[in-house]
Structures are given as C-alpha cells and as structure tokens.
Design a protein around this motif. Structure first.
Motif, short mmCIF file in Angstrom:
data_model
loop_
_atom_site.label_atom_id
_atom_site.label_comp_id
_atom_site.label_asym_id
_atom_site.label_seq_id
_atom_site.Cartn_x
_atom_site.Cartn_y
_atom_site.Cartn_z
N VAL A 164 7.35 6.41 -9.96
CA VAL A 164 7.89 6.25 -8.60
C VAL A 164 7.21 5.08 -7.87
O VAL A 164 7.81 4.43 -7.03
CB VAL A 164 7.69 7.56 -7.79
N LEU A 165 5.96 4.80 -8.25
CA LEU A 165 5.21 3.75 -7.56
C LEU A 165 5.75 2.35 -7.87
O LEU A 165 5.44 1.40 -7.18
CB LEU A 165 3.73 3.81 -7.96
N ALA A 166 6.52 2.25 -8.94
CA ALA A 166 6.95 0.91 -9.37
C ALA A 166 8.46 0.73 -9.28
O ALA A 166 9.02 -0.16 -9.90
CB ALA A 166 6.48 0.66 -10.80
N ARG A 167 9.14 1.58 -8.53
CA ARG A 167 10.60 1.45 -8.44
C ARG A 167 10.99 0.60 -7.24
O ARG A 167 10.99 1.06 -6.11
CB ARG A 167 11.24 2.83 -8.40
N LYS A 168 11.30 -0.62 -7.54
CA LYS A 168 11.57 -1.62 -6.50
C LYS A 168 12.73 -1.22 -5.58
O LYS A 168 12.75 -1.55 -4.39
CB LYS A 168 11.86 -2.96 -7.22
N ILE B 267 -7.77 -2.89 -7.29
CA ILE B 267 -7.03 -2.14 -6.26
C ILE B 267 -8.01 -1.30 -5.44
O ILE B 267 -9.04 -0.86 -5.97
CB ILE B 267 -5.94 -1.24 -6.93
N LYS B 268 -7.66 -1.12 -4.16
CA LYS B 268 -8.51 -0.29 -3.31
C LYS B 268 -7.98 1.14 -3.35
O LYS B 268 -6.82 1.39 -3.03
CB LYS B 268 -8.47 -0.84 -1.88
N ALA C 275 0.83 -1.21 0.00
CA ALA C 275 0.00 0.00 0.00
C ALA C 275 0.86 1.25 0.00
O ALA C 275 1.96 1.26 0.58
CB ALA C 275 -0.87 0.00 1.25
N ASN C 276 0.39 2.29 -0.67
CA ASN C 276 1.03 3.60 -0.61
C ASN C 276 -0.08 4.65 -0.48
O ASN C 276 -1.03 4.65 -1.26
CB ASN C 276 1.84 3.86 -1.88
N GLU D 233 0.30 -2.27 -11.68
CA GLU D 233 1.45 -2.92 -12.32
C GLU D 233 2.50 -3.30 -11.26
O GLU D 233 3.15 -4.35 -11.35
CB GLU D 233 2.05 -1.92 -13.33
N ALA D 234 2.64 -2.46 -10.24
CA ALA D 234 3.63 -2.73 -9.18
C ALA D 234 3.12 -3.74 -8.16
O ALA D 234 3.83 -4.10 -7.24
CB ALA D 234 3.99 -1.42 -8.48
N GLY D 235 1.88 -4.18 -8.33
CA GLY D 235 1.35 -5.20 -7.42
C GLY D 235 0.76 -4.65 -6.12
O GLY D 235 0.55 -5.41 -5.17
N MET D 236 0.49 -3.36 -6.08
CA MET D 236 -0.09 -2.80 -4.85
C MET D 236 -1.55 -3.20 -4.69
O MET D 236 -2.28 -3.35 -5.67
CB MET D 236 0.00 -1.27 -4.85
#
Ligand SMILES: [Zn+2]
Ligand SMILES: [Zn+2]
Length: 253
Positions: free
Chosen positions: A224-228, A76-77, A3-4, A28-31
């Motif tokens: 930024v949401l997908a930068r592991k 996604i929520k 979550a973010n 895409e980032a799996g959140m």
C-alpha cells in the motif's frame, strides 16, 4: 508521498508484514519519513481484543522498531507511534502504561464508541443522531487532551440519516479540530477498500472550515505504501475541495 504516519504491522492480527518489510517498501516508494501507528494495546477489563497487540507484546514492537530506526537512519526517518481510540475511562491508564516506553506520537482513530467488546464499530451504518453525536463528542474530548498528532479517518462514522444533521455534527468536529490545531486525514485504505470513507460530503465541510489535511496510507500490508494511484486520488480530493495539504508533520522537539 514524502511521509506516511499511518502504518500497521502483523502485530495487530489483521495486518500482514513485518516492520522491516514496511520500511523497505517506503524507501522503495521514495518516502523520507515513515511512522508506525499500530493499534494501541488497550487493556479491556476481562476481555482480550483480537484486533490489536496485547500489552505484553508492546516491548517487542518498541524494541524491534528502535533497532530498525537506527539501522535505516541514512535512508529514512522512522517514528514509533500508535493509533488509539479515546475511551475516557481507560485513556489515562493507557497513557500511564505507554509512558514507560519511548514512543513518538498517537493518532486518534475512533473505531469504537465504547470500549471493546461492547462498543459499536464506528463504521457501522447508523441512523440515530445519538451515535453521530457521541462520535463527535468523544473525538473532540480526545483531541482536546493534546495527546494526538492528527485524526485518522475522521469521516469513519457512517451516518445515514438526514444530511443537515450530519453537517451539524461534523462541522462541530472540524471546528473543534481546527481550534486544537489537529490536521485531518485523507485515508487511502478506505478508498482502496471502497468503504464509506473518505467521503465528499465530509471534505466539503473541511473545505469550508479550512482544516489542514494529511494523507494516510493506513497500510495493513506493505505494498500500500508504494501505490502511486493512491496519491493521485488524494490530490484529486485536495484540488476538488481546495484543501490545505500538509506533506509532513513536525514530531518531537
Ligand atoms: Zn487496522
Ligand atoms: Zn489504522
């Protein structure tokens, strides 16, 4: 990251990307949860801020997100929130205006020590104890209203005076946040942009006081949401300082 809750949009005039682009990147980032927290539309007497949406733009932010929340609910929520400073002279008026809208939460992001345009940016390097003290006092007063979900970049204040003075006040901040049950954020954009935060001297205090922490992307562009590597960086801090990491927040009833 599961979550973010710290996500901006192009509506604040210094971020890029539509709400949909952020949502698709988070999926895409799996959140599992994505909270929007664009800069709240404070009304400053006689001054229009250029780093936040105007109050007139608020209905569209809410309506666009409400539609998308429904559209993507199987994937996604989505939560609708704001990042807000606490300005005692304006805060009640702000809450009153926001109460017309169905939003889920506020994050405390104390970017200024006084309302714009007079307020000093909190991340400016300061040597005087007065500014550090003001930052902590304002933040604690804000947190004690019970209106905030968590505190964004709590180590934003850029005090460059003696270390024992920094510790004295920031320990007060951590202890106060703990009393209010408010988690503290490890801010990924500060790390990405090599700002003065997140900083080790602060998380040493967090470790001693025992505050729960949460990761916040503070995304001002969708990627930024997908930068592991950001999560790896956050985990490094968690392990180094033995912090209690929250993976998600409980929002609403
Ligand atoms: Zn911003
Ligand atoms: Zn932010």
């Amino acid at each position: 990251m599961k979550a973010n809750y710290h996500t901006h949009t192009m509506r604040c005039h210094h971020a890029v990307g539509t709400e949909r682009e952020y949502i698709e990147k988070a999926i895409e980032a799996g959140m599992e949860e994505l909270g929007f927290s664009d800069h709240v539309p404070y009304r400053f007497p006689g001054f229009q801020s250029r780093i936040r949406m105007a109050m007139e733009e608020l209905p569209e932010y809410i309506s666009v997100l409400s539609v998308l929340r429904e559209e993507y609910k199987k994937d996604i929520k989505i939560y609708i929130g704001f990042e807000a400073e606490y300005f005692p002279e304006l805060f009640d008026g702000l809450l009153e205006e926001l109460s017309e809208y169905p939003y889920d939460y506020l994050l405390l992001g104390q970017h200024f020590l006084e309302p714009e345009p007079m307020g000093l940016y909190t991340g400016s390097a300061v040597r005087s104890e007065g500014e550090l003290q003001r930052y902590v006092d304002l933040s604690l007063e804000g947190l004690s209203t019970g209106k905030f979900l968590y505190m964004a970049h709590p180590d934003l204040v850029n005090y460059i005076g003696p270390e024992h003075i920094y510790r004295k006040h920031m320990k007060r901040l951590c202890e106060g946040a703990k009393r209010c049950g408010i988690p503290l954020e490890i801010n990924f954009t500060g790390y990405l942009e090599r700002r003065n935060y997140p900083c080790a001297r602060f998380f040493q205090i967090v470790s001693e006081v025992g505050n729960p922490v949460i990761f916040g992307c503070d995304a001002h562009y969708p990627e930024v949401l997908a930068r592991k590597e950001l999560e790896d960086y956050g985990m490094k801090i968690v392990r180094e300082f033995h912090l209690k990491l929250l993976e998600a927040m409980k929002i609403g009833s």
